[in-house]
Design a protein around this motif. Structure first.
Motif, short mmCIF file in Angstrom:
data_model
loop_
_atom_site.label_atom_id
_atom_site.label_comp_id
_atom_site.label_asym_id
_atom_site.label_seq_id
_atom_site.Cartn_x
_atom_site.Cartn_y
_atom_site.Cartn_z
N THR A 123 0.77 -1.18 0.05
CA THR A 123 -0.12 -0.05 0.04
C THR A 123 1.03 1.27 -0.11
OG1 THR A 123 -0.12 -0.16 2.45
CG2 THR A 123 -1.94 -1.23 1.19
N ASN A 124 0.27 2.31 -0.71
CA ASN A 124 1.00 3.51 -0.68
C ASN A 124 0.97 4.34 0.76
OD1 ASN A 124 1.51 3.19 -3.29
ND2 ASN A 124 -0.21 4.51 -3.97
N LEU A 125 1.76 5.13 1.24
CA LEU A 125 1.91 5.96 2.27
C LEU A 125 1.71 7.46 1.73
CD1 LEU A 125 4.82 4.34 4.51
CD2 LEU A 125 2.28 4.34 4.75
N ARG A 126 1.25 8.24 2.64
CA ARG A 126 0.87 9.66 2.29
C ARG A 126 1.47 10.64 3.27
NH1 ARG A 126 -2.46 10.02 -2.30
NH2 ARG A 126 -3.37 8.23 -2.92
N ILE A 127 2.18 11.58 2.98
CA ILE A 127 2.77 12.62 3.89
C ILE A 127 2.44 13.97 3.24
CG2 ILE A 127 4.53 11.25 4.74
CD1 ILE A 127 6.64 12.68 3.43
N LYS A 128 2.64 14.97 4.17
CA LYS A 128 2.44 16.38 3.42
C LYS A 128 3.66 17.00 3.93
CE LYS A 128 -1.36 18.69 4.08
NZ LYS A 128 -2.64 19.10 4.89
N VAL A 129 4.48 17.79 3.02
CA VAL A 129 5.36 18.30 3.26
C VAL A 129 5.39 20.18 3.01
CG1 VAL A 129 7.80 19.09 2.21
CG2 VAL A 129 7.01 16.59 2.47
N ARG A 130 5.49 20.82 4.19
CA ARG A 130 5.53 22.33 3.93
C ARG A 130 6.56 23.04 3.57
NH1 ARG A 130 3.97 25.23 8.50
NH2 ARG A 130 2.21 26.23 7.48
N LEU A 131 6.33 23.95 2.53
CA LEU A 131 7.58 24.54 1.83
C LEU A 131 7.44 26.03 1.99
CD1 LEU A 131 7.94 22.39 -1.48
CD2 LEU A 131 9.27 22.05 0.50
N THR A 132 8.33 26.84 2.07
CA THR A 132 8.62 28.22 2.03
C THR A 132 8.49 28.58 0.29
OG1 THR A 132 10.85 28.56 1.87
CG2 THR A 132 9.80 28.45 4.13
N LEU A 133 8.17 29.94 -0.10
CA LEU A 133 8.03 30.24 -1.18
C LEU A 133 9.42 30.32 -1.77
CD1 LEU A 133 5.97 31.23 -3.07
CD2 LEU A 133 6.31 33.60 -2.39
N GLU A 134 10.68 30.56 -0.88
CA GLU A 134 11.78 30.60 -1.22
C GLU A 134 12.40 29.15 -1.67
OE1 GLU A 134 11.37 34.30 1.01
OE2 GLU A 134 10.95 32.16 1.56
N GLU A 135 11.97 28.18 -1.11
CA GLU A 135 12.02 26.88 -1.32
C GLU A 135 11.46 26.19 -2.64
OE1 GLU A 135 12.69 24.81 3.03
OE2 GLU A 135 10.82 24.93 2.49
N ILE A 136 10.34 26.87 -2.67
CA ILE A 136 9.54 26.58 -3.98
C ILE A 136 10.20 27.05 -5.20
CG2 ILE A 136 7.55 26.84 -5.32
CD1 ILE A 136 6.14 26.78 -2.68
N ALA A 137 10.91 28.21 -5.00
CA ALA A 137 11.49 29.12 -6.21
C ALA A 137 12.68 28.33 -6.58
CB ALA A 137 11.66 30.55 -5.62
N ASN A 138 13.38 27.84 -5.46
CA ASN A 138 14.72 27.34 -5.92
C ASN A 138 15.00 25.74 -6.00
OD1 ASN A 138 16.34 29.92 -5.95
ND2 ASN A 138 15.36 30.15 -3.73
N GLY A 139 13.74 25.17 -5.58
CA GLY A 139 13.74 23.63 -5.38
C GLY A 139 14.57 23.29 -4.05
N VAL A 140 14.24 22.04 -3.65
CA VAL A 140 14.78 21.81 -2.45
C VAL A 140 14.92 20.32 -2.29
CG1 VAL A 140 12.45 21.81 -1.09
CG2 VAL A 140 14.72 22.36 0.16
N GLU A 141 15.80 19.75 -1.26
CA GLU A 141 16.06 18.49 -0.67
C GLU A 141 15.51 18.33 0.64
OE1 GLU A 141 19.03 15.75 -2.40
OE2 GLU A 141 19.76 15.79 -0.35
N LYS A 142 14.46 17.59 0.91
CA LYS A 142 13.87 17.45 2.20
C LYS A 142 14.29 16.03 2.66
CE LYS A 142 11.76 21.34 3.21
NZ LYS A 142 11.85 22.08 4.35
N LYS A 143 14.56 15.84 4.07
CA LYS A 143 14.70 14.47 4.56
C LYS A 143 13.56 14.36 5.49
CE LYS A 143 19.62 14.27 3.96
NZ LYS A 143 19.66 13.03 3.24
N VAL A 144 12.80 13.32 5.37
CA VAL A 144 11.48 13.31 6.12
C VAL A 144 11.65 11.61 6.88
CG1 VAL A 144 10.26 14.58 4.83
CG2 VAL A 144 10.30 12.10 4.37
N LYS A 145 11.14 11.77 8.10
CA LYS A 145 11.10 10.36 8.58
C LYS A 145 9.67 9.70 8.37
CE LYS A 145 13.34 9.55 12.41
NZ LYS A 145 13.76 9.60 14.00
#
Length: 371
Positions: free
Chosen positions: A121-143
């Motif tokens: 089965t799939n898992l779903r998570i939500k990631v909150r991003l600032t406008l700066e992160e959206i503009a530049n792209g970002v790498e996030k580490k989530v548990k």
């Protein structure tokens, strides 16, 4: 408009049962999912052919269709009146024998007709991003807490289906005895069942485990968009494929900037004195501060467009702009000396509104803003 069933199978209205079956088999083999992996158009054609055969292979349904067309089955006939809601397992269960040995003898979906690899089965998570992160792209580490097969767990071949993941059944139809395949109820199609498991594992040999997952988020994502990280969902028992991790994007509202697609808007408030004399100002942008120069006599409502200072298009089609909306702040309270100054200039020609033809109206500015 729905396509004619005879046209879908490429036969005439005078075709007999054998011709209908032969035509369906030809179409089904042509558009079979195993021959067209990941091809949505082929899957739709496969479903359409199955729906056409389901009606035309039944003498009573065929007679109704010949007389009334698709209206005869609105909300009832075929697979619920339309192939859009059809289930692949239903098709293979009813008509799997028609494919013969072309796909391993069973006609099964997603595995050459033999043992299928069950997907977790799939898992779903939500990631909150600032406008700066959206503009530049970002790498996030989530548990992520996901199900994985426990260490020391072992599986054995399912005795119900002998490891095929499917069970065969024979039914009597108007066309004679027909053999069809359906998913094994014991192993769920994996062809394996639990043999040994450690004490901490559940009834399927699974345990919960924390894993840190790296998510590469491209520039230009929008609020509500979903990204997929393959194979980072839950495991499934036996010879399985992990599910996916679905990442929902949530955009954090910026303190000063408002987003509109790829463009950004910034409200700049200046004093009456600054508007009269002109001034340089530093404003916030997604890539740091930007200095802009305001000419003497700038008018309230002026829109300055800073090209390429907005959000990149996620598909690589350029970058939006930053639109600076100039608002001249009118003082609400004045001392006696200030009030006398403005009163003395009420009739001065330099203080009388005199817009030039080049000065655009509010509606023209809005039109330019969205162009």
């Amino acid at each position: 408009m729905k396509k004619d069933f005879y046209e879908i199978l490429g036969i005439s209205k005078n075709a007999d049962a054998a011709e209908i079956k032969k035509a369906y088999r030809k179409k089904a083999l042509e558009f079979h999912p195993d021959k067209n992996p990941g091809n949505a158009a082929a899957e739709e054609s496969f479903k359409a052919a199955a729906e056409a055969y389901e009606v035309l292979s039944d003498p009573q349904k065929k007679a109704k269709y010949d007389q009334y067309g698709h209206q005869a089955f609105d909300g009832s006939g075929g697979f619920g009146g339309g192939h859009g809601g059809m289930n692949m397992d239903d098709i293979f269960s009813q008509f799997g024998d028609i494919f013969g040995s072309a796909f391993g003898g069973g006609g099964g979906f997603g595995g050459g007709g033999g043992q299928r690899r069950v997907k977790g089965t799939n898992l779903r998570i939500k990631v909150r991003l600032t406008l700066e992160e959206i503009a530049n792209g970002v790498e996030k580490k989530v548990k992520v807490k996901r199900k994985v097969q426990a260490k020391g767990v072992s599986y054995k071949t399912c005795s119900t289906c002998n490891g095929q993941g499917q069970v065969m059944r024979v039914t009597n139809t108007i066309l004679g005895r027909m053999q069809s395949a359906s998913t094994c109820p014991t192993c769920g199609g994996s062809g394996q069942i639990l043999d040994k498991k450690p004490s901490e594992a559940d009834s399927q040999g699974m345990v919960m485990e924390d894993e840190t997952v790296t998510i590469k988020i491209p520039a230009g994502v929008v609020d509500g968009m979903q990204l997929k990280v393959s194979n980072k969902g839950n495991d499934a028992p036996g010879n399985s494929v992990p599910g996916d991790l679905i990442v929902a994007i949530e955009e954090i509202e910026h303190e000063f900037l408002k987003r509109e697609g790829e463009n950004l808007h910034y409200d700049l408030y200046i004093s009456f004195s600054e508007a009269v004399l002109g001034i340089s100002k530093d404003i916030s942008a997604v890539n740091g501060k930007v200095r802009i120069k305001l000419d003497e006599g700038i008018q309230s409502g002026k829109i300055l467009r800073l090209k390429g200072k907005g959000i990149p298009n996620i598909n690589g089609y350029g970058t939006g702009d930053l639109l600076v909306h100039v608002n001249v702040w009118t003082p609400k309270t004045l001392n006696k000396e200030q009030k006398q100054f403005f009163e003395s200039n009420l009739e001065n020609e330099n203080f009388v509104p005199n817009p030039e033809k080049s000065d655009k109206s509010f509606f023209e500015k809005v039109k330019d803003m969205f162009s």
